[in-house]
Every structure is written in structure tokens, then in C-alpha cells.
Design a protein around this motif. Sequence first.
Motif: not given
Lengths: 805, 88
Positions: A729-743, A774-788
Motif C-alpha cells: 500500500q505504501r508503495e502505491e502511495k509513493l507511486q502517486l508522488f512519482w509524477a510530481y517527482i518527475q515534474a 519519511d526520508v528513508n522511505e522516500l530514499q528507498a523508493f527513489l533507489q528502486k527507481k534508480v534500479r529500474d
Amino acid sequence: MNDNSAVLMLHGLPAAWDTVTAALVSPSTPPPVTDESVSEALTLLCKKGLGQYVEGWLLETLQVSLASHVAPEFWAGLQQPEVETQERARAVALLEAFRTLLRRLQPFLCGLERLGTWQDEGRAGLLGPGAHGLRERAFSIIRAILLFSPPPVLQQRVLEFYSRTFSVYMSQMEEQIEADDVAAESNGNDTCTGCAAAQQVCWCQDALEQLQEFSHILSRLQLLERVSSEAVTNILHRLIEQRMEQRCRGEYERSFLSDFNEWLEQVLGWLSRVFASEVGEAGSNTLPTDGMLDYIGSTILQRWRCHMQQFFCRIYVNMRIEELFSIIRDFPESTPAVEDLKFCLERTNQRQQLLTSLKSAFETRLLHPGVHTSDIITVYISAIKALRELDPSMVILQVACQPIRKYLRTREDTVRQIVASLTGDTEGCSELASELSRADPVTLETQDSEDEGSDPEEWTPDPTDALTVDKTGSKRRSSDIISLLVSIFGSKEIFIDEYKTVLADRLLHQLNYNTAREIRNVELLKLRFGESHMHYCEVMLKDVADSRRINTNIHEEEARLPEEEQPSVPLSAMILSSEFWPQLKEEKLELPAAISKSMETYTHRFEKLKAMRTLSWKPHLGSVTLDVELEDRTLTNLSVSPIHAAIILHFQEKGTWALEELSGVLGVPQELLRRKLALWQQHGVLQEESPGRYSVLEKASSRERPDRGIMLIDSDEEGDSNTTTQSEQREEKLQLFWAYIQAMLTNLESMTLERIHSMLRMFVATGPGVTEMDVNELQAFLQKKVRDHQLIVSAGVYRLPKTTQ
Amino acid sequence: MKVKIKQWHGVASWLWVANDENCGICRAPFNGCCPDCKVPGDDCPLVWGQCSHCFHMHCILKWLNSQQVQQQCPMCRQEWKFKEGETT
């Protein structure tokens, strides 16, 4: 008179000097010279201006004699080689040495007394410090020479002697107490409990008499404090420690305070003997009135009583601090120990020690991967309960449990465990469930408001060890268990979400529309978390009730139909308001035609019932009760999941299926299907006749034994939960932010993690997800994006890869 | 082998048969409820206009009440008329 003065004049000064000094150092009775003649001599000396030297001479004589004879003799007496072996002889030698010492010093003391008296009277114009001052000086000389560097033997002997008299005294006290019990006398032991010698040669009485004399001599010489204090302190320390070790260690269910107080009073009895002569001496010399005498005695004893209380508290606190973890674990059975500790802790300055020790105990014994989360929570709850007893200011609780809270935050299943125990699902910790149903709950909304309506008069400042970094320091610290647990994560949303998931799972699993317990839980949680937060749960429960009504309705309608139109499959449904339930797992599953048809019919009837609404089935969810009839046996009332039912229904039509074929029909991946097939293999209904080919086992006899069932256990863990997990669920929530981050990255090209985080907080502050991110969560998320390969990171700066721009 | 199904408990979610997912007025999902309601479904039904636009009933009523002159569909500005027989 004239004769005398004539004689004196005749002999002159030397004679006068001799007379006076003789009167001072050999006061053997009867005095060799009369008082008058001494007076005459003194007057003469004073006239010649020699009076002042008398005092100097006397003290000098004392010092010389002490250094050359008395002290060596004393030490020799103490260290006689022949007495080394026997305790009793050692005691006698000790006493004897002091007796001799007193005897040797007696003449000087009397002389001093006399000179002092003369000085006090101002006889013949003699000036000086007076009796009291002289005595002080003499005693400091004695102390200085005798005890300047005493060999350790003195302390040893004194310690031994005191220990012995102590045990004698205590055993006598006990006998007095036990005297009432007649039976207590004959313990068949022929050694005396007091002196540890055989009954026939018991020297208890002697020992007590010796003690008295010893104390008397010491106090005459004003050595009592010097010689005894260390030994007495030592003994008391040791004995209290010993007694505590024997009685209290590991025993938390009894209070020891009053016990020990009684015992300390007894010890005080012994002390009063040790210091008794001090009392007497002080009385007879300077303070003749009885009232004052008692007063002096009691001040000394009072001082020792305070000392002992202090010893006791310190030792007790030390021991309990060591054991605090176990005490907490045993709470509330260990309440008496906690209360004792509280009492003692207030009297010693050991809070810091307690905190440090408890923290490290938690870290070594609790906070490691070997401990189950529910156990950690249980201990934490006990700690909350125990420490709020111990320290009503909650500071200890707050500081000591910091590591637990930190650690629990890192455990993935913490929330689930807490919620499960809140709803009384787990066996182990029912505390939370009962805590939840406690009357007068603390609402989480109001708990941190400043004006709690408490009387300002009752305000007490925080102890100095309160966490100053903590922002909530000024607020009232909560001792409410549930609030504390919930606050581990900083927000209650996460708990409510978890509860929703748990509730959804439960409702989707039992499917019997019986929600009494859940309704109760939701009501209780509403009191805690506030009505609005539990709104979704209420809708979920209402869905269950509505579903039941709709089912009854539809079934009644079906019953009115003619026989041939009756549905082939008895179908009932749980109809959900999808917006209000947690996200359900989407899984594809093609149900057999008969079932799909029933569902379609059901949907039609629903549409008729509720205009403009339709149903969307979740084919993989639910449960099926079925019988399997085989040639030689019948399995009845099996309760399985829809996919299991679908599988076996397909086997009904065709006895043998290849895995890929079946997977195609069901629309389920082969791997998953293989795992699901395992259930039927375990039931002995299906067998895998060759790899990838399954067939029905019509006859039990043809089944191979032993079967490989152990390996085939349906290890489908996520099958337990119908809802997506927290992390998904968290993952999905963060996924919402992906559009913002990209922009953001498109506009600003590159950003640091912190920048992205703060930007997100600023712009996306409305969503419920942001507060929890929190920042860590975001970092993990971004790391995943980096891997992808959707993001590039270099030197801590994130940017979009060129190709995507 | 014969399999006899005694009871099949299925799980389904209900949804409105509407041509959009969200209410054009409150922007909340149709399958949820309007901002003033707590419970979706029967308690917060949808209504359709003759222009084929649909809204939460509470939303469109509130909208219509606020219109002084003419009652129009907020989506297409046609005159608002309830589609007969399809309100619940």
C-alpha cells in the motif's frame, strides 16, 4: 604554713617543680604531698614565670612515654603469636591490649584532669585551656601516635570481635522472640548459634561483657569513633547485603520494607551496646542530667539509624536495579518489589544508574532478532505499567523505553501485532484488549491538549533527567498504554489503516455475517480514536449487515421459483462498498461455467433489487463448503477457497489434467496452480501421476504410501490475507508522488533527496500519505527507481536519465 | 468423483452503472458518497438527468437549489430534468 613556705624557699625552685610534676604524673592515692604544698609550689613556679611550662611538660611526657613504651606494648599485645589461632583468645587479647593501654595512660589522664582543674580555677594565676581543652589535646596526641599508621591487624580484630558480638546479640534477640515458641528450642544442634562454639563452651555471655568493657575503654580514650566506625560500617554493610541476598533476591511478590525496618531496629539494639558507654561517658563527665544523657545517646543512635537506612536503601536499590528487567517482566505480580524500590529510590540518588542499567538490559535481553514482536510488546506494556508505578512523572518510562520504541518502529509486524492484541486476537497479550475496554478511556484527540483541568497546585517540576530534546517535554506525559503504543509511530492513521485491513480480513474470512464482536471493537476504538477515523470500519460492518439482508431477499425470491429454475449452486455473497474497504488483492481466476452462471443470476437479482447498480465479483475471494464423493470414500464439509473448489470442479468433468492445460482454463499461473493443487494431493483426492499431470485418485488403496505430503503443504502465506500488505500500500502511495517527482526533476534538473522530500511535503501536503512518508522511505523508493533505470543518482543528486527527457 | 457444493460464499463489490467514475460536482467517486454523507449506496444515491449526466443526488439538489433563475445541468448547461424511473 610558714614552715611550709620556709621549706619551699629553702629547696627553691627545683623542689617546687618536683612537687608539682609528681602530683601530676603519679596521682597514686594517697597523694605523696598535700594539696597545700602543691599549691605553694605552684604559686612559687608561677611567680617565677614557670607556670606555663607545666602544661607543656606534661603533654611532652605523655607523648614520649606513649611513643616509647605504651604504643609498642599495645601493638605487641595485640599481635601475640600464641593467640593467633583461636577466635576467643583473639578477642581476649584485643580487650587485654586496650585494658593495658588504658592502665598506662590513666596516670597521665588524671594528671591532666588535675592540671585542668587548676587552670579552670585559675589557681595561682595559672592560665591555660582548662580541663576540657587539655583533654582534647591529650587525646589528639594519643590518636596521633597510636593510630597514625595502625597495622591492619587492629581493624581485623575489631571487625572480628564486632561481628561475633553482633551475631551473639542477634541470636539472643531471636531467642527472646522465639522463647514463646516452646518447640523452637530443641534444634538438635550442639553449636551455639551466637558464638559458633559448642554449647558447653559457649562464650556468648562473655562476649557481650567483653563488648561492654571494650566499648567503655574506647570511649574513655575517646577512640570509639576512630576504632569502631569503620568496623561497624563494614559489618552493617555486609550483613544487610547478606540478608538481602538471602531474602530478597528473585523474590518480587513480597514487600521487604517493614521486615527490614524491624530487623534494623534490632541491629540498632546492638549498636546501642557498642556505643552505650559513649553515652554513659558523655553523661557522667559533662552532662549530669539524665534527660540530656538520653538525648546524647539517641543522637548517636539516630545518626546510625540514618546511616543504616541509607545503606539499606542503597543496597536494595542496587539489587533491584540489577533485577529490574525481571521485575518488569513479572509485573503486576512484582508490584511489592516495585513499591519498595520506589520508596528506596526516592532516598538515594540512583535514577541515572537505574536508567542506564534498564536501558542496557532492554537492549541485551529484549531488543534482538531472537525475540518475537508480540513478546517485546508484552514487555513494553509491563514496563509501562511498572514504571508508571515507580515514577509517576513518567520520566523513567519515557527515557528507558526509548530504545524499545525505536526498535519496534523497525519491526515490520509491530502494527499488526498491536492491532491484533487490541482486538484480542492473540492469546499472549490480552492486556491490550482489556485496556481497550477499560472504562473512561483517554481519547487520543484530547490527550495532548495543555489544559487538562488538573490543579495547578499539584504541578510538580520534571525531574532533572527528563529528556530535554523531547518537544513534548512540557506537555503532560501520557501513561496510557494504548496512546503510548500508538504514538510509537507518531500517527494513529497507520493503526487505523492496519485495523481496517485486519477487520477486512476477518470479515472476508468468516463470511457468516456474525459481527457482534467486531461491532464492539469498533465502538471501543471509536472512543479512543474518535468517530471520524473509524467511519470506514463502520461502513464495512454495515456492508456485512446489508449483504445479509440482500442474501435473504434473493434467497427468498429463489425459493419461490419452480424447481427447475432453482440455482444449481447455493450462492451467497458478501457485497462490499469498494471505496471503503482496503484495497483487495486482484487475482485472476476463471470459475467453472456453472458457478459463473450462478453469479450472473445473482447479479441480475441484485440489479433488480438495487436499481442502476451492479456487482463486480471477486472470483478468488470467499470460501466454499463442499463434499467430495469418491468411489470408496467421501470427504464431507471441506471448507476451501474458491480456487481449490474451481480446481476440483474441473477434475469432476475430466479425470486427468495437465498443468498447463488446467492453468489455461483457470487463468491462473502454473506456479500458483501447482501450490493450490497440493491441498487436494494432501487430502488424497488428486495425485501427480507424472510431472505436470494430475489425476483423481478414485480408490484410496491405490494411493502410494508414504506420500510426499509433507513437501506439498500449501505454503501459500499470502493466502492468509485478502488485502494487500502494508508495504504494498505504501508503495502505491509513493507511486502517486512519482509524477510530481518527475515534474520537479524536469524543471529543476537535479535535486538532493532532502530537497525532493521537502518539496513533496510542501506541495502534496493534503494527502494522508505525506505525513507518514519519511526520508528513508522516500530514499528507498527513489533507489528502486534508480534500479529500474528511471532515475540517475550521482553524488547524492537525483536527475532524470537523458533519454526520458 | 462427484463434487457437491453445499455453499459458495462469494465476494463482490457493488458499483453504480454510470458513465463516469466521479461525481462532477463533488469529485468524489460515485461508489463512495457525497461529502455530506457517511454511508454510500442506498443512503446516498445517484440521479440521472435527461442529458444523461449523473450526480450524487445530494450534490445535484444542492446545486439546483442554489440556482435562482434556471435550473441547468452543471456539466452541459442544458436545462436539468430528472430522468424518469431511474432514481432510486
